[in-house]
Design a protein around this motif. Structure first.
Motif, PDB file in Angstrom:
ATOM      1  N   PHE A 144      70.549  19.448   1.324  1.00 49.83           N
ATOM      2  CA  PHE A 144      69.531  20.451   1.018  1.00 49.83           C
ATOM      3  C   PHE A 144      69.982  21.802   1.552  1.00 49.83           C
ATOM      4  N   ASP A 145      69.347  22.838   1.045  1.00 46.71           N
ATOM      5  CA  ASP A 145      69.468  24.167   1.647  1.00 46.71           C
ATOM      6  C   ASP A 145      68.217  24.952   1.295  1.00 46.71           C
ATOM      7  N   THR A 146      67.836  25.859   2.174  1.00 48.22           N
ATOM      8  CA  THR A 146      66.655  26.689   1.946  1.00 48.22           C
ATOM      9  C   THR A 146      66.783  27.980   2.741  1.00 48.22           C
ATOM     10  N   GLN A 147      65.987  28.943   2.368  1.00 51.53           N
ATOM     11  CA  GLN A 147      65.929  30.214   3.078  1.00 51.53           C
ATOM     12  C   GLN A 147      64.470  30.639   3.205  1.00 51.53           C
ATOM     13  N   SER A 148      64.200  31.416   4.227  1.00 54.35           N
ATOM     14  CA  SER A 148      62.871  31.984   4.415  1.00 54.35           C
ATOM     15  C   SER A 148      63.027  33.381   4.986  1.00 54.35           C
ATOM     16  N   ALA A 149      62.221  34.325   4.501  1.00 53.74           N
ATOM     17  CA  ALA A 149      62.315  35.707   4.951  1.00 53.74           C
ATOM     18  C   ALA A 149      60.917  36.302   5.071  1.00 53.74           C
ATOM     19  N   ALA A 150      60.793  37.307   5.927  1.00 50.01           N
ATOM     20  CA  ALA A 150      59.496  37.954   6.119  1.00 50.01           C
ATOM     21  C   ALA A 150      59.699  39.380   6.613  1.00 50.01           C
ATOM     22  N   VAL A 151      58.730  40.226   6.305  1.00 53.06           N
ATOM     23  CA  VAL A 151      58.698  41.603   6.815  1.00 53.06           C
ATOM     24  C   VAL A 151      57.294  41.880   7.316  1.00 53.06           C
ATOM     25  N   LYS A 152      57.189  42.791   8.290  1.00 52.43           N
ATOM     26  CA  LYS A 152      55.868  43.134   8.818  1.00 52.43           C
ATOM     27  C   LYS A 152      55.828  44.601   9.232  1.00 52.43           C
ATOM     28  N   ALA A 153      54.609  45.133   9.289  1.00 50.99           N
ATOM     29  CA  ALA A 153      54.371  46.482   9.790  1.00 50.99           C
ATOM     30  C   ALA A 153      53.089  46.450  10.604  1.00 50.99           C
ATOM     31  N   ALA A 154      53.105  47.117  11.742  1.00 53.53           N
ATOM     32  CA  ALA A 154      51.936  47.147  12.618  1.00 53.53           C
ATOM     33  C   ALA A 154      51.709  48.568  13.102  1.00 53.53           C
ATOM     34  N   VAL A 155      50.448  48.934  13.252  1.00 52.50           N
ATOM     35  CA  VAL A 155      50.069  50.242  13.772  1.00 52.50           C
ATOM     36  C   VAL A 155      49.176  50.032  14.992  1.00 52.50           C
ATOM     37  N   GLN A 156      49.593  50.575  16.117  1.00 54.21           N
ATOM     38  CA  GLN A 156      48.791  50.504  17.335  1.00 54.21           C
ATOM     39  C   GLN A 156      48.209  51.887  17.628  1.00 54.21           C
ATOM     40  N   TYR A 157      46.898  51.958  17.690  1.00 57.39           N
ATOM     41  CA  TYR A 157      46.219  53.205  18.020  1.00 57.39           C
ATOM     42  C   TYR A 157      45.275  52.923  19.187  1.00 57.39           C
ATOM     43  N   GLY A 158      45.633  53.416  20.347  1.00 53.51           N
ATOM     44  CA  GLY A 158      44.851  53.108  21.534  1.00 53.51           C
ATOM     45  C   GLY A 158      44.867  51.620  21.808  1.00 53.51           C
ATOM     46  N   LEU A 160      43.606  49.341  19.734  1.00 58.05           N
ATOM     47  CA  LEU A 160      43.497  48.618  18.471  1.00 58.05           C
ATOM     48  C   LEU A 160      44.869  48.505  17.814  1.00 58.05           C
ATOM     49  N   THR A 161      45.226  47.285  17.385  1.00 55.01           N
ATOM     50  CA  THR A 161      46.466  47.062  16.650  1.00 55.01           C
ATOM     51  C   THR A 161      46.139  46.355  15.345  1.00 55.01           C
ATOM     52  N   THR A 162      46.586  46.926  14.227  1.00 55.27           N
ATOM     53  CA  THR A 162      46.434  46.286  12.924  1.00 55.27           C
ATOM     54  C   THR A 162      47.828  45.990  12.370  1.00 55.27           C
ATOM     55  N   SER A 163      47.947  44.914  11.618  1.00 56.03           N
ATOM     56  CA  SER A 163      49.260  44.529  11.095  1.00 56.03           C
ATOM     57  C   SER A 163      49.127  43.880   9.731  1.00 56.03           C
ATOM     58  N   VAL A 164      50.171  44.031   8.926  1.00 56.02           N
ATOM     59  CA  VAL A 164      50.270  43.346   7.633  1.00 56.02           C
ATOM     60  C   VAL A 164      51.679  42.771   7.541  1.00 56.02           C
ATOM     61  N   SER A 165      51.820  41.652   6.850  1.00 57.77           N
ATOM     62  CA  SER A 165      53.134  41.033   6.705  1.00 57.77           C
ATOM     63  C   SER A 165      53.188  40.192   5.438  1.00 57.77           C
ATOM     64  N   THR A 206      44.086  43.090  16.386  1.00 59.64           N
ATOM     65  CA  THR A 206      43.979  42.799  17.822  1.00 59.64           C
ATOM     66  C   THR A 206      43.270  43.960  18.498  1.00 59.64           C
ATOM     67  N   TYR A 207      42.328  43.633  19.401  1.00 63.19           N
ATOM     68  CA  TYR A 207      41.557  44.697  20.050  1.00 63.19           C
ATOM     69  C   TYR A 207      41.309  44.341  21.515  1.00 63.19           C
ATOM     70  N   ASP A 208      41.577  45.311  22.386  1.00 60.79           N
ATOM     71  CA  ASP A 208      41.323  45.185  23.818  1.00 60.79           C
ATOM     72  C   ASP A 208      39.993  45.872  24.124  1.00 60.79           C
ATOM     73  N   LEU A 209      39.059  45.119  24.709  1.00 61.08           N
ATOM     74  CA  LEU A 209      37.696  45.621  24.920  1.00 61.08           C
ATOM     75  C   LEU A 209      37.513  46.363  26.238  1.00 61.08           C
ATOM     76  N   GLU A 210      38.602  46.635  26.946  1.00 59.67           N
ATOM     77  CA  GLU A 210      38.498  47.312  28.244  1.00 59.67           C
ATOM     78  C   GLU A 210      37.753  48.644  28.173  1.00 59.67           C
TER      79      GLU A 210
END
Length: 288
Positions: A144-158, A160-165, A206-210
């Motif tokens: 057998f053989d296989t491959q897997s790939a992924a890309v992501k982008a994240a924005v952290q503001y204070g 709060l961090t949001t991400s898509v992939s 992701t969110y920090d409630l501090e």
């Protein structure tokens, strides 16, 4: 044995490689019989290599050969590994790992991340990863053989961090991982979204409630939706998963080292019953 910053380990130990690791999301880890050397002294470079002989899986009381656990009865084959990481600066790196399962299959894993500082309170993270797996030697697990790939982008503001992939796996085979968890961006509480021909999209928060007077309290949530082939030998139902995690690390001297975690996951499968998962975890760490 440690010489300056280089470290040699021989015996029963933890291993932390992309596809050979503790896989301890249910608390009890895989452990291994191995020999490994971590080489230091090269500027910005982390280098390690070694050989893993046997594994004691999370629910086992005995160490077994790596080939037995992979599904090859009557053989005593191990896995040789080498890993390399180059750090350009904080948050910016490339890493490469090869894990050669003798007469079974070889896994090559690549990962890179780039951190861009926009302002004092805002930064952007970009990442990519790639896995190539293929049978080797006597092909004791079949060809057998296989491959897997992924890309992501994240924005952290204070706080709060949001991400898509986005993640993709080739039609040849799903990713094979008998000796631990996967480093894939879409590895979730219930599913990893790396079946043959599977394409998936993830949104995370992701969110920090501090800032709201709740020091030490944070939450993380994600949603993954995936499509798979509708026909052919690798046809499988599409699925979605929603995960939610709350962590609390008390900022009180009496509870130093204590960490509470609550997790909820819901995986729904087209035409199936799906699965729910609820966990409450108490961690305590200390130095000795």
């Amino acid at each position: 044995m440690k010489v300056q910053d280089s470290l040699l380990r021989v015996g029963r130990t933890r291993v932390d490689l992309p596809y050979i690791n503790g896989y301890d999301f249910r608390m009890t880890p895989n452990t291994f019989e191995a020999i490994g050397l971590r080489v230091a002294g090269i500027e910005n470079v982390q280098l390690g290599f070694g050989h893993v002989f046997r594994i004691k899986t999370r629910t086992s009381t005995n160490f077994e050969s790596m080939s037995d656990v992979a599904g090859v009865a009557g053989e005593d084959k191990g896995v040789s590994a080498i890993s390399l990481r180059y750090n350009f600066s904080e948050g910016n790196y490339i890493a490469l790992s090869e894990q050669y399962g003798w007469d079974m299959f070889n896994s090559i894993y690549f990962e890179g991340e780039k951190l861009i500082q926009i302002s004092d309170c805002c930064r952007v993270g970009l990442g990519a990863q790639f896995t190539d797996q293929r049978s080797v030697g006597s092909e004791l697990l079949g060809s057998f053989d296989t491959q897997s790939a992924a890309v992501k982008a994240a924005v952290q503001y204070g706080n709060l961090t949001t991400s898509v992939s986005y993640q993709w796996t080739a039609n040849g085979s799903g990713v094979v991982k008998p000796w631990g968890g996967t480093p894939a961006y879409h590895s979730s509480i219930i599913q990893d979204f790396d079946r043959a021909g599977e394409e998936s999209f993830r949104i995370g928060l992701t969110y920090d409630l501090e800032p709201h007077g709740l020091e030490g309290l944070s939450m993380d949530t994600s949603w993954v939706t995936a499509d798979t082939p509708d026909s052919g030998k690798h046809a499988s139902p599409d699925q979605q998963e929603f995960d939610f995690t709350v962590d609390y690390r008390p900022k009180i001297e009496l509870f130093d080292g204590v960490w509470f975690r609550a997790r909820y996951a819901n995986n729904s499968i087209d035409g199936g019953a799906g699965l729910e998962d609820i966990r409450f975890i108490l961690n305590y760490s200390y130095d000795f």
